[in-house]
Design a protein around this motif. Structure first.
Motif, mmCIF file in Angstrom:
data_model
loop_
_atom_site.group_PDB
_atom_site.id
_atom_site.type_symbol
_atom_site.label_atom_id
_atom_site.label_comp_id
_atom_site.label_asym_id
_atom_site.label_seq_id
_atom_site.Cartn_x
_atom_site.Cartn_y
_atom_site.Cartn_z
ATOM 1 N N ILE A 1 0.849 -1.206 0.000
ATOM 2 C CA ILE A 1 0.000 0.000 0.000
ATOM 3 C C ILE A 1 0.881 1.251 0.000
ATOM 4 O O ILE A 1 0.641 2.206 -0.745
ATOM 5 C CB ILE A 1 -0.939 -0.023 1.229
ATOM 6 C CG1 ILE A 1 -1.957 -1.165 1.084
ATOM 7 C CG2 ILE A 1 -1.661 1.312 1.395
ATOM 8 C CD1 ILE A 1 -2.727 -1.479 2.363
ATOM 9 N N GLN A 2 1.933 1.209 0.826
ATOM 10 C CA GLN A 2 2.827 2.369 0.902
ATOM 11 C C GLN A 2 3.580 2.562 -0.413
ATOM 12 O O GLN A 2 3.829 3.695 -0.831
ATOM 13 C CB GLN A 2 3.801 2.202 2.065
ATOM 14 C CG GLN A 2 3.114 2.327 3.425
ATOM 15 C CD GLN A 2 3.976 1.882 4.586
ATOM 16 O OE1 GLN A 2 4.988 1.197 4.402
ATOM 17 N NE2 GLN A 2 3.578 2.258 5.798
ATOM 18 N N ALA A 3 3.933 1.454 -1.072
ATOM 19 C CA ALA A 3 4.615 1.562 -2.368
ATOM 20 C C ALA A 3 3.719 2.224 -3.410
ATOM 21 O O ALA A 3 4.202 2.810 -4.375
ATOM 22 C CB ALA A 3 5.049 0.173 -2.843
ATOM 23 N N MET A 4 2.418 2.125 -3.205
ATOM 24 C CA MET A 4 1.482 2.797 -4.115
ATOM 25 C C MET A 4 1.343 4.277 -3.758
ATOM 26 O O MET A 4 0.639 5.021 -4.448
ATOM 27 C CB MET A 4 0.094 2.137 -4.030
ATOM 28 C CG MET A 4 0.072 0.690 -4.473
ATOM 29 S SD MET A 4 -1.587 -0.040 -4.293
ATOM 30 C CE MET A 4 -2.444 0.682 -5.697
ATOM 31 N N GLY A 5 1.995 4.697 -2.674
ATOM 32 C CA GLY A 5 1.895 6.081 -2.242
ATOM 33 C C GLY A 5 0.700 6.338 -1.358
ATOM 34 O O GLY A 5 0.277 7.486 -1.198
ATOM 35 N N LEU A 6 0.149 5.275 -0.762
ATOM 36 C CA LEU A 6 -1.049 5.396 0.071
ATOM 37 C C LEU A 6 -0.741 4.903 1.481
ATOM 38 O O LEU A 6 0.293 4.283 1.725
ATOM 39 C CB LEU A 6 -2.192 4.573 -0.525
ATOM 40 C CG LEU A 6 -2.678 4.985 -1.920
ATOM 41 C CD1 LEU A 6 -3.582 3.917 -2.513
ATOM 42 C CD2 LEU A 6 -3.395 6.328 -1.865
ATOM 43 N N SER A 7 -1.655 5.162 2.403
ATOM 44 C CA SER A 7 -1.554 4.618 3.758
ATOM 45 C C SER A 7 -2.690 3.632 3.981
ATOM 46 O O SER A 7 -3.685 3.640 3.241
ATOM 47 C CB SER A 7 -1.657 5.749 4.792
ATOM 48 O OG SER A 7 -2.964 6.309 4.757
ATOM 49 N N ARG A 8 -2.557 2.809 5.021
ATOM 50 C CA ARG A 8 -3.630 1.855 5.319
ATOM 51 C C ARG A 8 -4.945 2.572 5.604
ATOM 52 O O ARG A 8 -6.003 2.069 5.287
ATOM 53 C CB ARG A 8 -3.240 0.972 6.520
ATOM 54 C CG ARG A 8 -2.352 -0.198 6.156
ATOM 55 C CD ARG A 8 -2.039 -1.048 7.390
ATOM 56 N NE ARG A 8 -3.186 -1.762 7.894
ATOM 57 C CZ ARG A 8 -3.297 -3.096 7.961
ATOM 58 N NH1 ARG A 8 -2.313 -3.859 7.522
ATOM 59 N NH2 ARG A 8 -4.361 -3.662 8.471
ATOM 60 N N GLU A 9 -4.856 3.756 6.222
ATOM 61 C CA GLU A 9 -6.086 4.475 6.555
ATOM 62 C C GLU A 9 -6.830 4.925 5.297
ATOM 63 O O GLU A 9 -8.048 5.076 5.317
ATOM 64 C CB GLU A 9 -5.776 5.711 7.423
ATOM 65 C CG GLU A 9 -5.305 5.391 8.824
ATOM 66 C CD GLU A 9 -3.907 4.785 8.864
ATOM 67 O OE1 GLU A 9 -3.073 5.140 7.991
ATOM 68 O OE2 GLU A 9 -3.658 3.930 9.729
ATOM 69 N N GLU A 10 -6.092 5.155 4.232
ATOM 70 C CA GLU A 10 -6.723 5.675 3.011
ATOM 71 C C GLU A 10 -7.395 4.586 2.180
ATOM 72 O O GLU A 10 -8.094 4.890 1.221
ATOM 73 C CB GLU A 10 -5.684 6.397 2.143
ATOM 74 C CG GLU A 10 -5.179 7.684 2.745
ATOM 75 C CD GLU A 10 -4.072 8.269 1.896
ATOM 76 O OE1 GLU A 10 -4.290 9.311 1.267
ATOM 77 O OE2 GLU A 10 -2.977 7.670 1.857
ATOM 78 N N VAL A 11 -7.134 3.322 2.507
ATOM 79 C CA VAL A 11 -7.777 2.226 1.772
ATOM 80 C C VAL A 11 -8.723 1.514 2.737
ATOM 81 O O VAL A 11 -8.786 1.848 3.920
ATOM 82 C CB VAL A 11 -6.728 1.235 1.204
ATOM 83 C CG1 VAL A 11 -5.726 1.974 0.328
ATOM 84 C CG2 VAL A 11 -6.024 0.468 2.311
ATOM 85 N N TYR A 12 -9.467 0.567 2.225
ATOM 86 C CA TYR A 12 -10.287 -0.274 3.095
ATOM 87 C C TYR A 12 -9.835 -1.712 2.883
ATOM 88 O O TYR A 12 -9.578 -2.131 1.742
ATOM 89 C CB TYR A 12 -11.777 -0.129 2.769
ATOM 90 C CG TYR A 12 -12.650 -0.781 3.812
ATOM 91 C CD1 TYR A 12 -13.000 -0.099 4.970
ATOM 92 C CD2 TYR A 12 -13.114 -2.079 3.653
ATOM 93 C CE1 TYR A 12 -13.786 -0.698 5.951
ATOM 94 C CE2 TYR A 12 -13.905 -2.693 4.619
ATOM 95 C CZ TYR A 12 -14.228 -1.980 5.768
ATOM 96 O OH TYR A 12 -15.003 -2.580 6.734
ATOM 97 N N ILE A 13 -9.729 -2.460 3.971
ATOM 98 C CA ILE A 13 -9.234 -3.832 3.904
ATOM 99 C C ILE A 13 -10.258 -4.766 4.514
ATOM 100 O O ILE A 13 -10.681 -4.583 5.660
ATOM 101 C CB ILE A 13 -7.889 -3.973 4.662
ATOM 102 C CG1 ILE A 13 -6.872 -2.944 4.155
ATOM 103 C CG2 ILE A 13 -7.343 -5.388 4.496
ATOM 104 C CD1 ILE A 13 -5.592 -2.887 4.982
#
Ligand code: SF4
Length: 206
Positions: free
Chosen positions: A79-91
């Motif tokens: 997720i971080q490699a995509m430039g995102l954080s866990r909070e910004e996605v839903y899992i």
């Protein structure tokens, strides 16, 4: 691909918090007898990206959070490699309770839990979904093809209008087969292209 017919949609609470409370009390399949905690899902999903994995493992069953073990650490790096954080996605996962011994969820367990995943998708309205591994791909896409055959193949389904879907390998598979990371990175880059993300997480063109 062999299509599996969809089950009729039961009615659930029409907000995510209400749905979570409902699922936390679920005893619809035998996994409720062996779980310690229901692992509903987490994240704000503000980026429009949702990940779907198979089911909770031991660490997730202990903490009640998805993807917190070694595979979870790798997912966080992805997720971080995509430039995102866990909070910004839903899992989320296809089943919300741990199958004993981390076995693959049975067809009955998948069927019992699928309406909750469908409700999560309906309430979150993601724009993009990454399916992690064979079980997630089979459940969400309602087909029986192996993940090796369909990974990297973008699809959109009438059941999920407006959502671009990317099946790829599960992080747990990558821990056993590091050479497959190249394929997964290629799939993630495709999704980043959909989202207009550069590696830094900036929207391209700014
Ligand atoms: Fe209910 Fe899903 Fe847990 Fe089965 S796996 S008990 S259907 S929440």
């Amino acid at each position: 691909m062999e299509k599996v017919p969809a089950a009729p949609m039961p009615s659930f609470p029409e907000d995510l918090d209400g749905l979570e409370r409902f699922v936390l009390a679920c005893q619809a399949c035998s996994l409720s007898e062996t779980r310690n905690q229901v692992v509903f899902g987490e994240g704000r999903g503000t980026s429009g990206l949702m990940f779907v994995g198979e089911g909770p493992g031991a660490d997730e069953d202990r903490t009640g959070r998805p993807f917190v073990g070694r595979a979870g650490e790798l997912l966080t790096k992805m997720i971080q490699a995509m430039g995102l954080s866990r909070e910004e996605v839903y899992i989320a996962n296809t089943v919300k309770c741990r199958p004993p011994g981390n076995r693959v969820p049975s067809p009955e367990e998948r069927k019992a839990c699928f309406p909750f995943l469908e409700a999560q998708i309906r309430l979150l309205k993601p724009k993009y979904m990454i399916l992690l591994g064979q079980t997630a791909a089979q459940v969400v896409l309602r087909q029986s093809a192996g993940i090796t055959r369909i990974r990297g193949t973008c699809c959109e389904l009438p059941e999920y209008p407006g959502i671009k879907i990317m099946p790829t390998y599960h992080p747990a598979y990558l821990l056993r087969n590091p050479s497959a990371k190249r394929d997964v990175w290629s799939d993630l880059q495709t999704v980043m292209g959909w989202m207009g993300l550069s590696r830094s997480g900036e929207k391209e063109g700014k």
